[in-house]
Design an enzyme around this catalytic site. Sequence first.
Site, PDB file in Angstrom:
ATOM      1  N   LEU A  35       0.879  -1.008   0.073  1.00 12.58           N
ATOM      2  CA  LEU A  35      -0.087  -0.041  -0.103  1.00 12.58           C
ATOM      3  C   LEU A  35       0.651   1.190   0.272  1.00 12.58           C
ATOM      4  CD1 LEU A  35      -2.809  -0.954   2.226  1.00 12.58           C
ATOM      5  CD2 LEU A  35      -2.823  -1.317  -0.246  1.00 12.58           C
ATOM      6  N   THR A  98      12.496  -2.303  -4.318  1.00  8.49           N
ATOM      7  CA  THR A  98      11.048  -3.244  -4.707  1.00  8.49           C
ATOM      8  C   THR A  98      11.328  -4.127  -6.109  1.00  8.49           C
ATOM      9  OG1 THR A  98       9.805  -1.740  -3.634  1.00  8.49           O
ATOM     10  CG2 THR A  98       8.963  -2.989  -5.462  1.00  8.49           C
ATOM     11  N   THR A 123       7.936  -5.298 -18.422  1.00 11.70           N
ATOM     12  CA  THR A 123       7.589  -4.065 -19.322  1.00 11.70           C
ATOM     13  C   THR A 123       8.528  -4.203 -20.493  1.00 11.70           C
ATOM     14  OG1 THR A 123       7.798  -1.865 -19.385  1.00 11.70           O
ATOM     15  CG2 THR A 123       9.271  -2.839 -17.718  1.00 11.70           C
ATOM     16  N   ASP A 124       8.046  -3.606 -21.535  1.00 11.51           N
ATOM     17  CA  ASP A 124       8.806  -3.457 -22.632  1.00 11.51           C
ATOM     18  C   ASP A 124       9.917  -2.422 -22.594  1.00 11.51           C
ATOM     19  OD1 ASP A 124       7.484  -1.113 -22.459  1.00 11.51           O
ATOM     20  OD2 ASP A 124       6.551  -1.317 -24.583  1.00 11.51           O
ATOM     21  N   GLU A 125       9.864  -1.839 -21.611  1.00 15.82           N
ATOM     22  CA  GLU A 125      10.763  -0.557 -21.409  1.00 15.82           C
ATOM     23  C   GLU A 125      12.554  -1.040 -21.083  1.00 15.82           C
ATOM     24  OE1 GLU A 125       9.911   2.925 -18.874  1.00 15.82           O
ATOM     25  OE2 GLU A 125       7.934   2.938 -19.722  1.00 15.82           O
ATOM     26  N   TYR A 147      13.802   3.265 -13.531  1.00 12.14           N
ATOM     27  CA  TYR A 147      12.576   2.349 -13.352  1.00 12.14           C
ATOM     28  C   TYR A 147      12.846   1.281 -14.305  1.00 12.14           C
ATOM     29  CZ  TYR A 147       8.251   0.059 -14.889  1.00 12.14           C
ATOM     30  OH  TYR A 147       7.279  -0.702 -15.245  1.00 12.14           O
ATOM     31  N   LYS A 151      13.540  -2.696 -13.197  1.00 10.37           N
ATOM     32  CA  LYS A 151      12.856  -3.879 -13.808  1.00 10.37           C
ATOM     33  C   LYS A 151      13.663  -4.904 -14.447  1.00 10.37           C
ATOM     34  CE  LYS A 151       9.000  -4.494 -13.656  1.00 10.37           C
ATOM     35  NZ  LYS A 151       7.831  -5.124 -12.842  1.00 10.37           N
ATOM     36  N   PRO A 202       0.059  18.710 -19.731  1.00  9.03           N
ATOM     37  CA  PRO A 202       1.168  18.912 -20.003  1.00  9.03           C
ATOM     38  C   PRO A 202       2.067  17.931 -20.709  1.00  9.03           C
ATOM     39  CG  PRO A 202       1.065  17.749 -17.716  1.00  9.03           C
ATOM     40  CD  PRO A 202      -0.322  17.956 -18.409  1.00  9.03           C
TER      41      PRO A 202
HETATM   42  P1  NAD Z   1       0.744   0.547  -9.781  1.00  8.71           P
HETATM   43  O1  NAD Z   1       1.756   1.564  -9.634  1.00  8.71           O
HETATM   44  O2  NAD Z   1      -0.666   0.947 -10.339  1.00  8.71           O
HETATM   45  O3  NAD Z   1       0.812  -0.719  -8.714  1.00  8.71           O
HETATM   46  C1  NAD Z   1       1.812  -1.014  -8.131  1.00  8.71           C
HETATM   47  C2  NAD Z   1       1.258  -1.807  -6.713  1.00  8.71           C
HETATM   48  O4  NAD Z   1       2.406  -2.467  -6.225  1.00  8.71           O
HETATM   49  C3  NAD Z   1       0.495  -0.904  -5.816  1.00  8.71           C
HETATM   50  O5  NAD Z   1      -0.477  -1.292  -5.229  1.00  8.71           O
HETATM   51  C4  NAD Z   1       1.802  -0.589  -4.734  1.00  8.71           C
HETATM   52  O6  NAD Z   1       1.122  -0.524  -3.421  1.00  8.71           O
HETATM   53  C5  NAD Z   1       2.173  -2.053  -4.759  1.00  8.71           C
HETATM   54  N1  NAD Z   1       3.760  -2.237  -4.462  1.00  8.71           N
HETATM   55  C6  NAD Z   1       4.926  -1.327  -4.584  1.00  8.71           C
HETATM   56  N2  NAD Z   1       5.907  -1.791  -3.941  1.00  8.71           N
HETATM   57  C7  NAD Z   1       5.679  -2.675  -3.016  1.00  8.71           C
HETATM   58  C8  NAD Z   1       6.348  -3.475  -2.401  1.00  8.71           C
HETATM   59  N3  NAD Z   1       7.512  -3.563  -1.794  1.00  8.71           N
HETATM   60  N4  NAD Z   1       5.895  -4.764  -1.905  1.00  8.71           N
HETATM   61  C9  NAD Z   1       4.426  -4.936  -2.101  1.00  8.71           C
HETATM   62  N5  NAD Z   1       3.635  -4.138  -2.869  1.00  8.71           N
HETATM   63  C10 NAD Z   1       4.305  -3.085  -3.393  1.00  8.71           C
HETATM   64  O7  NAD Z   1       1.343  -0.460 -10.996  1.00  8.71           O
HETATM   65  P2  NAD Z   1       0.847  -0.883 -12.469  1.00  8.71           P
HETATM   66  O8  NAD Z   1       0.864   0.038 -13.570  1.00  8.71           O
HETATM   67  O9  NAD Z   1      -0.491  -1.649 -12.255  1.00  8.71           O
HETATM   68  O10 NAD Z   1       1.962  -1.891 -12.746  1.00  8.71           O
HETATM   69  C11 NAD Z   1       1.816  -3.577 -12.433  1.00  8.71           C
HETATM   70  C12 NAD Z   1       3.029  -4.062 -12.848  1.00  8.71           C
HETATM   71  O11 NAD Z   1       3.203  -4.123 -14.381  1.00  8.71           O
HETATM   72  C13 NAD Z   1       4.506  -3.460 -12.523  1.00  8.71           C
HETATM   73  O12 NAD Z   1       5.162  -4.795 -12.141  1.00  8.71           O
HETATM   74  C14 NAD Z   1       4.959  -2.673 -13.633  1.00  8.71           C
HETATM   75  O13 NAD Z   1       6.527  -2.517 -13.599  1.00  8.71           O
HETATM   76  C15 NAD Z   1       4.166  -3.419 -14.873  1.00  8.71           C
HETATM   77  N6  NAD Z   1       4.098  -2.900 -16.073  1.00  8.71           N
HETATM   78  C16 NAD Z   1       3.098  -1.902 -16.289  1.00  8.71           C
HETATM   79  C17 NAD Z   1       2.973  -1.129 -17.068  1.00  8.71           C
HETATM   80  C18 NAD Z   1       1.809  -0.026 -17.279  1.00  8.71           C
HETATM   81  O14 NAD Z   1       1.743   0.546 -18.355  1.00  8.71           O
HETATM   82  N7  NAD Z   1       1.323   0.237 -16.069  1.00  8.71           N
HETATM   83  C19 NAD Z   1       3.417  -1.760 -18.325  1.00  8.71           C
HETATM   84  C20 NAD Z   1       4.237  -2.908 -18.452  1.00  8.71           C
HETATM   85  C21 NAD Z   1       4.405  -3.572 -17.176  1.00  8.71           C
HETATM   86  O1  DAU Z   2       5.958   0.721 -21.584  1.00  8.73           O
HETATM   87  C1  DAU Z   2       5.446   0.175 -20.296  1.00  8.73           C
HETATM   88  C2  DAU Z   2       5.382   1.134 -19.168  1.00  8.73           C
HETATM   89  O2  DAU Z   2       4.411   2.118 -19.392  1.00  8.73           O
HETATM   90  C3  DAU Z   2       5.516   0.539 -17.953  1.00  8.73           C
HETATM   91  O3  DAU Z   2       6.572  -0.253 -17.736  1.00  8.73           O
HETATM   92  C4  DAU Z   2       5.566   1.991 -16.697  1.00  8.73           C
HETATM   93  O4  DAU Z   2       5.305   1.433 -15.643  1.00  8.73           O
HETATM   94  C5  DAU Z   2       4.302   2.867 -17.196  1.00  8.73           C
HETATM   95  O5  DAU Z   2       4.290   3.731 -16.410  1.00  8.73           O
HETATM   96  C6  DAU Z   2       4.473   3.263 -18.593  1.00  8.73           C
HETATM   97  O6  DAU Z   2       5.696   4.256 -18.898  1.00  8.73           O
HETATM   98  P1  DAU Z   2       5.573   5.478 -19.683  1.00  8.73           P
HETATM   99  O7  DAU Z   2       6.776   6.494 -19.336  1.00  8.73           O
HETATM  100  O8  DAU Z   2       5.533   5.033 -21.048  1.00  8.73           O
HETATM  101  O9  DAU Z   2       4.114   6.124 -19.294  1.00  8.73           O
HETATM  102  P2  DAU Z   2       3.742   7.501 -18.793  1.00  8.73           P
HETATM  103  O10 DAU Z   2       2.243   7.341 -18.657  1.00  8.73           O
HETATM  104  O11 DAU Z   2       4.313   8.266 -17.681  1.00  8.73           O
HETATM  105  O12 DAU Z   2       4.006   8.261 -20.181  1.00  8.73           O
HETATM  106  C7  DAU Z   2       3.558   8.085 -21.406  1.00  8.73           C
HETATM  107  C8  DAU Z   2       3.980   9.002 -22.240  1.00  8.73           C
HETATM  108  O13 DAU Z   2       3.715  10.149 -22.127  1.00  8.73           O
HETATM  109  C9  DAU Z   2       5.699   9.253 -22.256  1.00  8.73           C
HETATM  110  O14 DAU Z   2       6.213   9.200 -23.442  1.00  8.73           O
HETATM  111  C10 DAU Z   2       5.465  10.423 -21.628  1.00  8.73           C
HETATM  112  C11 DAU Z   2       4.519  11.254 -21.781  1.00  8.73           C
HETATM  113  N1  DAU Z   2       4.030  12.103 -20.912  1.00  8.73           N
HETATM  114  C12 DAU Z   2       3.725  11.501 -19.718  1.00  8.73           C
HETATM  115  C13 DAU Z   2       3.022  12.332 -18.598  1.00  8.73           C
HETATM  116  C14 DAU Z   2       2.986  11.738 -17.243  1.00  8.73           C
HETATM  117  C15 DAU Z   2       3.497  13.511 -21.163  1.00  8.73           C
HETATM  118  O15 DAU Z   2       3.896  13.876 -22.015  1.00  8.73           O
HETATM  119  N2  DAU Z   2       3.243  14.265 -20.126  1.00  8.73           N
HETATM  120  C16 DAU Z   2       2.777  13.763 -18.851  1.00  8.73           C
HETATM  121  O16 DAU Z   2       2.588  14.504 -18.114  1.00  8.73           O
END
Ligand code: NAD
Ligand code: DAU
Length: 332
Positions: A35, A98, A123-125, A147, A151, A202
């Site tokens: 949390l 983490t 992630t693809d990142e 980040y 990962k 932004p």
């Molecule tokens: P999120 O940030 O919405 O949620 C992360 C959750 O992990 C939260 O509930 C947080 O409380 C919990 N958490 C963080 N540190 C922790 C710890 N040390 N122990 C236990 N719980 C912990 O994440 P999301 O966007 O749903 O992403 C989920 C997973 O998918 C991540 O591993 C992320 O790297 C991966 N991922 C995300 C995206 C994306 O676009 N969001 C894309 C590809 C992969």
């Molecule tokens: O590709 C998968 C990843 O996608 C995950 O692994 C990450 O957890 C997730 O956060 C996401 O990363 P990005 O950096 O791609 O997501 P974000 O939403 O932060 O940004 C998406 C794109 O938009 C990126 O090119 C940055 C841009 N952006 C983002 C924010 C927050 C803006 O232009 N303005 C903004 O305020």
Amino acid sequence: MRILVTGGAGFMGSNFIRYILEKYEDYEVVNLDKLTYAGNPENLRDVEQNPRYGFMRGDIADAKCVGDVARGVDAIINYAAETHVDRSIMEARDFAVTDVIGTLTLLEAVEKYKIPRMVQISTDEVFGSIEKGEFTEESPFLPNSPYSASKAGGDMLCRAFIRTYGTPVIVTHSVNFYGPNQYPEKVIPLFVTNLLEGKKVPLYGKGLNQREWIYTEDHCRAVDLILHKGALGEVYNIGTGEGITNIELTRLILHELGKDERSIEYVKDRPGHDLRYSINSDRLRHLGWKPKTTFERGITKTIQWYKDNPAWWKRLKSKKFQEYYTRQYIER
Ligand code: NAD
Ligand code: DAU
């Protein structure tokens, strides 16, 4: 089947728990979540009373806590992570702890308690940026942010455990998720809610960076398939082929909400900002998965969800949230 989902109070973890409990009437899910600011128990209010669901607050980097919940489960799905690239630029350490040590702790638990399988959600990142073409599962890791480097560290430990101990792990690399319950720091919920509040959005740099998008439900189906049919020790990319630049994405959102380009504020770019991500997911498609929700349909549904649930996101966009963003822009 009894599944331990870590990070289940976050965006995608909560969507996955709901999906599993609805689809499999005899499955049990335990949610281990620290949390952090991103973990929100409200995301799972509707399943809290379900006798097949249990929650424990705890840290995946804490071996004792992991042992308490992991013992006896049939599978671990690791969604827990620090996930926001901008935050990782300001506070890298939490990400390393983490995303690397947390993953290591789970791998050790899989070995110690003989857990039959673990799915690492990544992630693809980790592959870095690609100007043309697409990454495959064999592409080298070239992460560019704290980040993605964290990962990548977790994923490399998965690989090393598979090779060294034969640990039953499957790694996934997914494109950007979007849908209901995404914390409003990520671009889609941030832009949608800003516009609903009558604010500007932004946009970093010139808005030419490109991302590929997957709707929540399609990602849940992919992980479900990988959990049940994926080969142990294998890596699967999860992608849709729906790549779009940030300016195109912004225009789509503006159009859906009846706004025009006067609502865009071009701001200083993110340091080390990856230009383009694109992955090949043929391996997963051969397993029998394909996305069902087009980006056009998914974005409409997502915007509608934020319109229908202002109480959910307004609390998160509180004074504290605003202070965080102000600090971020001043520092850049
Ligand atoms: P999120 O940030 O919405 O949620 C992360 C959750 O992990 C939260 O509930 C947080 O409380 C919990 N958490 C963080 N540190 C922790 C710890 N040390 N122990 C236990 N719980 C912990 O994440 P999301 O966007 O749903 O992403 C989920 C997973 O998918 C991540 O591993 C992320 O790297 C991966 N991922 C995300 C995206 C994306 O676009 N969001 C894309 C590809 C992969
Ligand atoms: O590709 C998968 C990843 O996608 C995950 O692994 C990450 O957890 C997730 O956060 C996401 O990363 P990005 O950096 O791609 O997501 P974000 O939403 O932060 O940004 C998406 C794109 O938009 C990126 O090119 C940055 C841009 N952006 C983002 C924010 C927050 C803006 O232009 N303005 C903004 O305020």
